[in-house]
Design a protein around this motif. Structure first.
Motif, PDB file in Angstrom:
ATOM      1  N   LEU A  33       0.858  -1.178   0.000  1.00 25.57           N
ATOM      2  CA  LEU A  33       0.000   0.000   0.000  1.00 25.57           C
ATOM      3  C   LEU A  33       0.894   1.228   0.000  1.00 25.57           C
ATOM      4  O   LEU A  33       1.718   1.400   0.897  1.00 25.57           O
ATOM      5  N   ASP A  34       0.742   2.087  -1.008  1.00 18.53           N
ATOM      6  CA  ASP A  34       1.514   3.330  -1.107  1.00 18.53           C
ATOM      7  C   ASP A  34       0.579   4.482  -0.746  1.00 18.53           C
ATOM      8  O   ASP A  34      -0.231   4.927  -1.558  1.00 18.53           O
ATOM      9  N   VAL A  35       0.686   4.944   0.493  1.00 23.07           N
ATOM     10  CA  VAL A  35      -0.189   5.989   1.035  1.00 23.07           C
ATOM     11  C   VAL A  35       0.360   7.357   0.648  1.00 23.07           C
ATOM     12  O   VAL A  35       1.526   7.645   0.867  1.00 23.07           O
ATOM     13  N   GLY A  36      -0.498   8.195   0.072  1.00 18.00           N
ATOM     14  CA  GLY A  36      -0.048   9.497  -0.401  1.00 18.00           C
ATOM     15  C   GLY A  36       0.887   9.325  -1.580  1.00 18.00           C
ATOM     16  O   GLY A  36       1.916   9.978  -1.676  1.00 18.00           O
ATOM     17  N   CYS A  37       0.500   8.465  -2.499  1.00 21.86           N
ATOM     18  CA  CYS A  37       1.369   8.044  -3.606  1.00 21.86           C
ATOM     19  C   CYS A  37       1.703   9.157  -4.584  1.00 21.86           C
ATOM     20  O   CYS A  37       2.693   9.061  -5.310  1.00 21.86           O
ATOM     21  N   GLY A  38       0.912  10.213  -4.613  1.00 21.79           N
ATOM     22  CA  GLY A  38       1.184  11.315  -5.540  1.00 21.79           C
ATOM     23  C   GLY A  38       1.256  10.821  -6.975  1.00 21.79           C
ATOM     24  O   GLY A  38       0.377  10.107  -7.434  1.00 21.79           O
ATOM     25  N   THR A  39       2.324  11.171  -7.667  1.00 18.34           N
ATOM     26  CA  THR A  39       2.502  10.774  -9.070  1.00 18.34           C
ATOM     27  C   THR A  39       3.091   9.369  -9.203  1.00 18.34           C
ATOM     28  O   THR A  39       3.187   8.841 -10.300  1.00 18.34           O
ATOM     29  N   GLY A  40       3.531   8.814  -8.070  1.00 20.04           N
ATOM     30  CA  GLY A  40       4.175   7.506  -8.087  1.00 20.04           C
ATOM     31  C   GLY A  40       5.674   7.569  -8.297  1.00 20.04           C
ATOM     32  O   GLY A  40       6.357   6.555  -8.222  1.00 20.04           O
ATOM     33  N   MET A  55      -0.839  -0.829  -4.578  1.00 19.39           N
ATOM     34  CA  MET A  55      -2.072  -0.060  -4.671  1.00 19.39           C
ATOM     35  C   MET A  55      -1.761   1.325  -4.114  1.00 19.39           C
ATOM     36  O   MET A  55      -1.225   1.449  -3.005  1.00 19.39           O
ATOM     37  N   GLY A  56      -2.054   2.369  -4.895  1.00 15.84           N
ATOM     38  CA  GLY A  56      -1.815   3.732  -4.472  1.00 15.84           C
ATOM     39  C   GLY A  56      -3.065   4.372  -3.902  1.00 15.84           C
ATOM     40  O   GLY A  56      -4.167   4.127  -4.391  1.00 15.84           O
ATOM     41  N   VAL A  57      -2.878   5.184  -2.874  1.00 11.37           N
ATOM     42  CA  VAL A  57      -3.968   5.961  -2.286  1.00 11.37           C
ATOM     43  C   VAL A  57      -3.502   7.404  -2.185  1.00 11.37           C
ATOM     44  O   VAL A  57      -2.410   7.674  -1.679  1.00 11.37           O
ATOM     45  N   ASP A  58      -4.314   8.315  -2.679  1.00 12.37           N
ATOM     46  CA  ASP A  58      -4.033   9.741  -2.550  1.00 12.37           C
ATOM     47  C   ASP A  58      -5.363  10.474  -2.600  1.00 12.37           C
ATOM     48  O   ASP A  58      -6.317  10.001  -3.222  1.00 12.37           O
ATOM     49  N   SER A  59      -5.425  11.633  -1.966  1.00 11.87           N
ATOM     50  CA  SER A  59      -6.674  12.400  -1.963  1.00 11.87           C
ATOM     51  C   SER A  59      -6.730  13.422  -3.097  1.00 11.87           C
ATOM     52  O   SER A  59      -7.745  14.090  -3.265  1.00 11.87           O
ATOM     53  N   SER A  60      -5.667  13.517  -3.898  1.00  9.08           N
ATOM     54  CA  SER A  60      -5.628  14.480  -4.998  1.00  9.08           C
ATOM     55  C   SER A  60      -5.927  13.812  -6.339  1.00  9.08           C
ATOM     56  O   SER A  60      -5.142  12.987  -6.817  1.00  9.08           O
ATOM     57  N   ARG A  61      -7.039  14.179  -6.939  1.00 13.81           N
ATOM     58  CA  ARG A  61      -7.394  13.633  -8.263  1.00 13.81           C
ATOM     59  C   ARG A  61      -6.339  14.006  -9.308  1.00 13.81           C
ATOM     60  O   ARG A  61      -6.022  13.213 -10.190  1.00 13.81           O
ATOM     61  N   GLU A  62      -5.813  15.236  -9.203  1.00 15.59           N
ATOM     62  CA  GLU A  62      -4.812  15.692 -10.177  1.00 15.59           C
ATOM     63  C   GLU A  62      -3.543  14.848 -10.101  1.00 15.59           C
ATOM     64  O   GLU A  62      -2.989  14.447 -11.124  1.00 15.59           O
ATOM     65  N   LEU A  63      -3.065  14.571  -8.888  1.00 19.02           N
ATOM     66  CA  LEU A  63      -1.869  13.742  -8.746  1.00 19.02           C
ATOM     67  C   LEU A  63      -2.148  12.309  -9.179  1.00 19.02           C
ATOM     68  O   LEU A  63      -1.301  11.668  -9.809  1.00 19.02           O
ATOM     69  N   LEU A  64      -3.327  11.798  -8.864  1.00 21.02           N
ATOM     70  CA  LEU A  64      -3.654  10.427  -9.277  1.00 21.02           C
ATOM     71  C   LEU A  64      -3.772  10.300 -10.792  1.00 21.02           C
ATOM     72  O   LEU A  64      -3.456   9.242 -11.348  1.00 21.02           O
ATOM     73  N   ALA A  65      -4.197  11.355 -11.473  1.00 22.01           N
ATOM     74  CA  ALA A  65      -4.230  11.313 -12.949  1.00 22.01           C
ATOM     75  C   ALA A  65      -2.806  11.141 -13.475  1.00 22.01           C
ATOM     76  O   ALA A  65      -2.559  10.364 -14.414  1.00 22.01           O
ATOM     77  N   GLN A  87      -9.324  -3.293   2.329  1.00 25.22           N
ATOM     78  CA  GLN A  87      -9.609  -4.665   2.748  1.00 25.22           C
ATOM     79  C   GLN A  87      -8.733  -5.027   3.950  1.00 25.22           C
ATOM     80  O   GLN A  87      -7.527  -4.781   3.932  1.00 25.22           O
ATOM     81  N   PRO A  88      -9.311  -5.613   4.990  1.00 23.42           N
ATOM     82  CA  PRO A  88      -8.508  -6.011   6.149  1.00 23.42           C
ATOM     83  C   PRO A  88      -7.455  -7.060   5.774  1.00 23.42           C
ATOM     84  O   PRO A  88      -7.708  -7.931   4.943  1.00 23.42           O
ATOM     85  N   ARG A  89      -6.284  -6.929   6.389  1.00 19.44           N
ATOM     86  CA  ARG A  89      -5.191  -7.887   6.247  1.00 19.44           C
ATOM     87  C   ARG A  89      -4.856  -8.202   4.787  1.00 19.44           C
ATOM     88  O   ARG A  89      -4.606  -9.339   4.418  1.00 19.44           O
ATOM     89  N   ALA A  90      -4.818  -7.168   3.965  1.00 17.58           N
ATOM     90  CA  ALA A  90      -4.599  -7.349   2.530  1.00 17.58           C
ATOM     91  C   ALA A  90      -3.169  -7.086   2.081  1.00 17.58           C
ATOM     92  O   ALA A  90      -2.778  -7.531   1.007  1.00 17.58           O
ATOM     93  N   PHE A  91      -2.364  -6.393   2.887  1.00 16.11           N
ATOM     94  CA  PHE A  91      -1.062  -5.924   2.412  1.00 16.11           C
ATOM     95  C   PHE A  91       0.103  -6.507   3.212  1.00 16.11           C
ATOM     96  O   PHE A  91       0.038  -6.627   4.427  1.00 16.11           O
ATOM     97  N   ASP A  92       1.170  -6.810   2.487  1.00 16.15           N
ATOM     98  CA  ASP A  92       2.409  -7.306   3.084  1.00 16.15           C
ATOM     99  C   ASP A  92       3.259  -6.156   3.624  1.00 16.15           C
ATOM    100  O   ASP A  92       4.182  -6.393   4.403  1.00 16.15           O
ATOM    101  N   ALA A  93       2.983  -4.944   3.177  1.00 15.36           N
ATOM    102  CA  ALA A  93       3.724  -3.764   3.629  1.00 15.36           C
ATOM    103  C   ALA A  93       2.944  -2.513   3.233  1.00 15.36           C
ATOM    104  O   ALA A  93       2.071  -2.555   2.363  1.00 15.36           O
ATOM    105  N   ALA A  94       3.310  -1.413   3.871  1.00 16.70           N
ATOM    106  CA  ALA A  94       2.750  -0.106   3.518  1.00 16.70           C
ATOM    107  C   ALA A  94       3.837   0.937   3.689  1.00 16.70           C
ATOM    108  O   ALA A  94       4.704   0.811   4.561  1.00 16.70           O
ATOM    109  N   ILE A  95       3.791   1.957   2.830  1.00 15.84           N
ATOM    110  CA  ILE A  95       4.667   3.112   2.977  1.00 15.84           C
ATOM    111  C   ILE A  95       3.806   4.369   2.991  1.00 15.84           C
ATOM    112  O   ILE A  95       2.740   4.408   2.375  1.00 15.84           O
TER     113      ILE A  95
END
Length: 186
Positions: A33-40, A55-65, A87-95
């Motif tokens: 899980l890449d939290v606040g992934c921005g542009t990647g 899987m990337g998560v970010d609150s900015s639609r512009e950065l996710l585009a 999903q619970p217990r879905a990730f081996d790691a998160a940043i």
């Protein structure tokens, strides 16, 4: 627009050695899980190049585009991490590199709780944050003022423990960011 400024300035290698070390410690095909992934760029690229399923998560639609243009086959969620449906217990790691300290204390606690629920037992969680409890005004980014919030190291240790994580180590990266290396205990 802050997304344009961020996309053009987040090309440095901050976090690359730390995320590469994390990725190298994971089994092939690990889910991250890449939290606040921005542009990647550059961190999602590091994970993908190491064979992680991201899987990337970010609150900015512009950065996710921009993220989706860079990584069209990597799924994303546009939501604040503290309320993102994971999903619970879905990730081996998160940043979470350069993101948590933008959230107020209560929102950081919610974010860490949500991330912890999404981690498998034994999963690593690597993030950056401050190391002194409080809030402060930061240097504006492209004219946009930012306020930064952090707990002390002991405060993060307790917050992590409350959500089933153990703080294994803290250190500073080449940019002076305080890195927290933790692991899901149960």
């Amino acid at each position: 627009m802050i997304a344009d400024w961020y996309a053009s300035h987040r090309t440095a290698h901050l976090g690359v050695p730390e995320v590469a070390a994390l990725a190298a410690s994971l089994p092939a095909g690990a889910s991250v899980l890449d939290v606040g992934c921005g542009t990647g760029l550059p961190l999602t690229r590091v994970l993908v190049e190491h064979g992680c399923v991201v899987m990337g998560v970010d609150s900015s639609r512009e950065l996710l585009a921009r993220f989706q243009a860079n990584f069209p086959h990597v799924p994303v969620r546009c939501a604040p991490i503290q309320s993102c449906d994971l999903q619970p217990r879905a990730f081996d790691a998160a940043i979470a590199w350069g993101v948590l300290f933008h959230l107020r204390h209560e929102a950081q606690a919610q974010a860490i709780a949500n991330i912890a629920r999404a981690l498998k037992p034994g999963a690593a969680f690597l993030f950056t944050a401050g190391d002194v409890h409080g809030s402060m005004d930061g240097t504006p980014m492209h004219g946009v003022p930012f306020r930064y919030h952090s707990y002390s190291i002991d405060g993060y240790r307790e917050l992590l423990r409350t959500h089933g994580l153990t703080l294994d180590a803290t250190y500073k990266d080449s940019g002076g960011n305080v890195c927290f290396q933790s692991r899901k205990t149960g």
